[in-house]
Scaffold this motif. Structure first.
Motif, PDB file in Angstrom:
ATOM      1  N   GLU A  38       5.821  -6.966 -11.795  1.00  0.00           N
ATOM      2  CA  GLU A  38       6.368  -7.995 -10.912  1.00  0.00           C
ATOM      3  C   GLU A  38       6.147  -7.633  -9.447  1.00  0.00           C
ATOM      4  OE1 GLU A  38      10.681 -10.162  -9.984  1.00  0.00           O
ATOM      5  OE2 GLU A  38      10.397  -8.971 -11.814  1.00  0.00           O
ATOM      6  N   VAL A  39       6.276  -6.348  -9.136  1.00  0.00           N
ATOM      7  CA  VAL A  39       6.018  -5.852  -7.780  1.00  0.00           C
ATOM      8  C   VAL A  39       4.722  -5.047  -7.824  1.00  0.00           C
ATOM      9  CG1 VAL A  39       6.829  -4.422  -5.879  1.00  0.00           C
ATOM     10  CG2 VAL A  39       8.467  -5.775  -7.220  1.00  0.00           C
ATOM     11  N   LEU A  40       3.730  -5.470  -7.059  1.00  0.00           N
ATOM     12  CA  LEU A  40       2.429  -4.813  -7.080  1.00  0.00           C
ATOM     13  C   LEU A  40       2.361  -3.731  -6.004  1.00  0.00           C
ATOM     14  CD1 LEU A  40       0.022  -7.870  -7.523  1.00  0.00           C
ATOM     15  CD2 LEU A  40       1.127  -6.463  -9.283  1.00  0.00           C
ATOM     16  N   GLU A  41       1.887  -2.548  -6.400  1.00  0.00           N
ATOM     17  CA  GLU A  41       1.675  -1.446  -5.465  1.00  0.00           C
ATOM     18  C   GLU A  41       0.293  -0.856  -5.717  1.00  0.00           C
ATOM     19  OE1 GLU A  41       5.980   0.498  -4.443  1.00  0.00           O
ATOM     20  OE2 GLU A  41       5.015   1.154  -6.290  1.00  0.00           O
ATOM     21  N   LEU A  42      -0.410  -0.544  -4.641  1.00  0.00           N
ATOM     22  CA  LEU A  42      -1.734   0.058  -4.731  1.00  0.00           C
ATOM     23  C   LEU A  42      -1.744   1.359  -3.939  1.00  0.00           C
ATOM     24  CD1 LEU A  42      -4.023  -3.070  -4.217  1.00  0.00           C
ATOM     25  CD2 LEU A  42      -3.449  -1.934  -6.360  1.00  0.00           C
ATOM     26  N   ASP A  43      -2.503   2.320  -4.445  1.00  0.00           N
ATOM     27  CA  ASP A  43      -2.565   3.631  -3.799  1.00  0.00           C
ATOM     28  C   ASP A  43      -3.728   3.715  -2.815  1.00  0.00           C
ATOM     29  OD1 ASP A  43      -0.393   4.541  -5.175  1.00  0.00           O
ATOM     30  OD2 ASP A  43      -1.536   5.594  -6.714  1.00  0.00           O
ATOM     31  N   VAL A  96       0.849  -1.190   0.000  1.00  0.00           N
ATOM     32  CA  VAL A  96       0.000   0.000   0.000  1.00  0.00           C
ATOM     33  C   VAL A  96       0.886   1.242   0.000  1.00  0.00           C
ATOM     34  CG1 VAL A  96      -1.788   1.294   1.203  1.00  0.00           C
ATOM     35  CG2 VAL A  96      -1.830  -1.211   1.210  1.00  0.00           C
ATOM     36  N   ARG A  97       0.664   2.105  -0.993  1.00  0.00           N
ATOM     37  CA  ARG A  97       1.440   3.341  -1.122  1.00  0.00           C
ATOM     38  C   ARG A  97       0.511   4.512  -0.806  1.00  0.00           C
ATOM     39  NH1 ARG A  97       3.749   3.627  -6.905  1.00  0.00           N
ATOM     40  NH2 ARG A  97       1.507   3.599  -7.303  1.00  0.00           N
ATOM     41  N   SER A 110       1.483   6.786   9.190  1.00  0.00           N
ATOM     42  CA  SER A 110       1.615   5.349   9.411  1.00  0.00           C
ATOM     43  C   SER A 110       0.408   4.637   8.808  1.00  0.00           C
ATOM     44  CB  SER A 110       1.697   5.059  10.914  1.00  0.00           C
ATOM     45  OG  SER A 110       1.606   3.676  11.170  1.00  0.00           O
ATOM     46  N   VAL A 111       0.649   3.587   8.010  1.00  0.00           N
ATOM     47  CA  VAL A 111      -0.413   2.842   7.337  1.00  0.00           C
ATOM     48  C   VAL A 111      -0.463   1.420   7.886  1.00  0.00           C
ATOM     49  CG1 VAL A 111      -1.275   1.992   5.115  1.00  0.00           C
ATOM     50  CG2 VAL A 111      -0.131   4.215   5.243  1.00  0.00           C
ATOM     51  N   THR A 112      -1.676   0.963   8.243  1.00  0.00           N
ATOM     52  CA  THR A 112      -1.867  -0.395   8.764  1.00  0.00           C
ATOM     53  C   THR A 112      -3.097  -1.038   8.102  1.00  0.00           C
ATOM     54  OG1 THR A 112      -0.995   0.318  10.912  1.00  0.00           O
ATOM     55  CG2 THR A 112      -2.142  -1.803  10.818  1.00  0.00           C
ATOM     56  N   PRO A 113      -2.932  -2.189   7.443  1.00  0.00           N
ATOM     57  CA  PRO A 113      -1.670  -2.886   7.181  1.00  0.00           C
ATOM     58  C   PRO A 113      -0.935  -2.254   6.007  1.00  0.00           C
ATOM     59  CG  PRO A 113      -3.471  -4.098   6.186  1.00  0.00           C
ATOM     60  CD  PRO A 113      -4.101  -2.953   6.930  1.00  0.00           C
ATOM     61  N   GLU A 114       0.335  -2.529   5.909  1.00  0.00           N
ATOM     62  CA  GLU A 114       1.135  -1.980   4.816  1.00  0.00           C
ATOM     63  C   GLU A 114       1.060  -2.862   3.568  1.00  0.00           C
ATOM     64  OE1 GLU A 114       5.014  -1.720   6.512  1.00  0.00           O
ATOM     65  OE2 GLU A 114       4.615   0.208   7.488  1.00  0.00           O
ATOM     66  N   VAL A 115       0.563  -4.092   3.724  1.00  0.00           N
ATOM     67  CA  VAL A 115       0.462  -5.037   2.606  1.00  0.00           C
ATOM     68  C   VAL A 115      -0.944  -5.618   2.586  1.00  0.00           C
ATOM     69  CG1 VAL A 115       1.323  -7.197   1.622  1.00  0.00           C
ATOM     70  CG2 VAL A 115       2.916  -5.599   2.702  1.00  0.00           C
TER      71      VAL A 115
END
Length: 334
Positions: free
Chosen positions: A173-178, A139-140, A153-158
């Motif tokens: 290959e590396v997944l990121e979500l906003d 999570v971005r 601070s973000v919870t959860p980070e994944v």
């Protein structure tokens, strides 16, 4: 009296029979439910409609008793959830043409009402059932509409995302979500203060290009964000700060000693804080000091290094002054 009682019983029985007949008499009525496709967390299958113009609404002709039709119409006020492998919905990956009459007949929400499905318009629907893969996404956090005094601070980070197997080669290959923290729209309610620390729940977004590939909503779909509103800290370096040394007033005989500064300044001290608070130090309108205190054990004639603490003189500003020392000369008063 017996005649009156007989009349009352007969009338009551007639009313009950009429009410039963009214409730159980067969009739036909329409309904326009909304159909949605779901993939429960425990399932590795999902379905999507092939036709991009599909609006999710169908027209259904119902037949049954007045009470059963009423129950079915009330059930159809909420979207009817269709899941691959449940009822008449195929569970084999690939293209399928659904007979919507059969699918709705097998729907648990409809079956429990006892109503009959006479027809559905459209009668069929082309869907694709996909085998799902599962991966983790970071999570971005992005912010807009204001500033943060420090990183949030973000919870959860994944989070976990699922998508059709055929979409895997098209994803990074590396997944990121906003997750977007919009400070301008956060109200002044509990957990969303206008200033200071706050905690809010923020949705994790799936980008539209991934949606088109069939990527499902993440689990969890919301994350907790703890943040502190305000101007981000800045750092300045003061080339010199004057040293001030005093004798602990509780030290016995302290008044019989005198202190001479050998180091009158400490050099290159970093100050950290909001830009507005630092402005006074930068412009010389506020003055920081390096303060040292001589205890009883320090009252011995000679030169020595003593620790000093940086007093910034400005609220909200802190100094990188750990381990700073100044050299002084201690001697008895003449």
């Amino acid at each position: 009296m017996r005649t009156l009682i007989h009349i009352l019983l007969t009338t009551t029985l007639a009313l009950l029979v009429w009410a039963w007949a009214e409730g159980e008499g067969l009739s036909t009525a329409p309904a326009t439910p909304r159909l949605v496709f779901a993939a429960p967390p425990s399932s590795d299958l999902s379905a999507r409609v092939v036709d991009p113009s599909w609006n999710s609404i169908v027209t259904v002709s119902l037949r049954g008793s007045n009470s059963s039709i009423g129950a079915a119409q009330r059930a159809m006020l909420s979207p009817l959830v269709l899941t691959p492998g449940v009822g008449a919905f195929p569970s084999t990956p690939g293209a399928h043409r659904l007979d919507l009459r059969d699918v709705l007949r097998a729907s648990p929400e409809i079956r429990r009402t006892g109503v009959s499905i006479m027809s559905v318009e459209p009668a069929t629907l082309d869907v694709r059932v996909d085998q799902l893969l599962t991966r983790q996404a970071t999570v971005r956090l992005r912010t807009r509409g204001g500033e943060l005094a420090q990183p949030a601070s973000v919870t959860p980070e994944v989070v976990t995302v699922r998508f059709p197997a055929e979409a895997a080669p098209k994803l990074p290959e590396v997944l990121e979500l906003d997750a977007v923290l919009d400070l301008a729209t956060i109200g002044a309610g509990v957990g969303a203060k206008a200033t200071g620390a706050a905690d809010v729940r923020v949705p994790v977004a799936i980008q539209s290009a991934w949606r088109e590939l069939g990527v499902l909503d993440p689990v969890p779909a919301m994350v907790s964000v703890s943040f502190l509103r305000g101007t981000p800290d800045e750092t300045i370096t003061l080339p010199s700060i004057p040293v001030v040394v005093v004798i602990d007033p509780e030290a016995p005989g302290g008044t019989g000693w005198q202190i001479e500064l050998i180091d009158s300044y400490v050099r290159d001290v970093k100050m950290v804080g909001p830009g507005a608070a630092l402005a006074g130090l930068r412009d010389g309108k506020s003055q920081a000091r390096a303060v040292g205190v001589l205890s009883e054990g320090d009252l011995v004639a000679g030169d020595r290094l003593i620790p000093v603490t940086i007093a910034t003189g400005v609220d909200g500003v802190r100094a990188d002054g750990e381990g700073r020392t100044a050299r002084v000369r201690v001697s008895r008063k003449k």
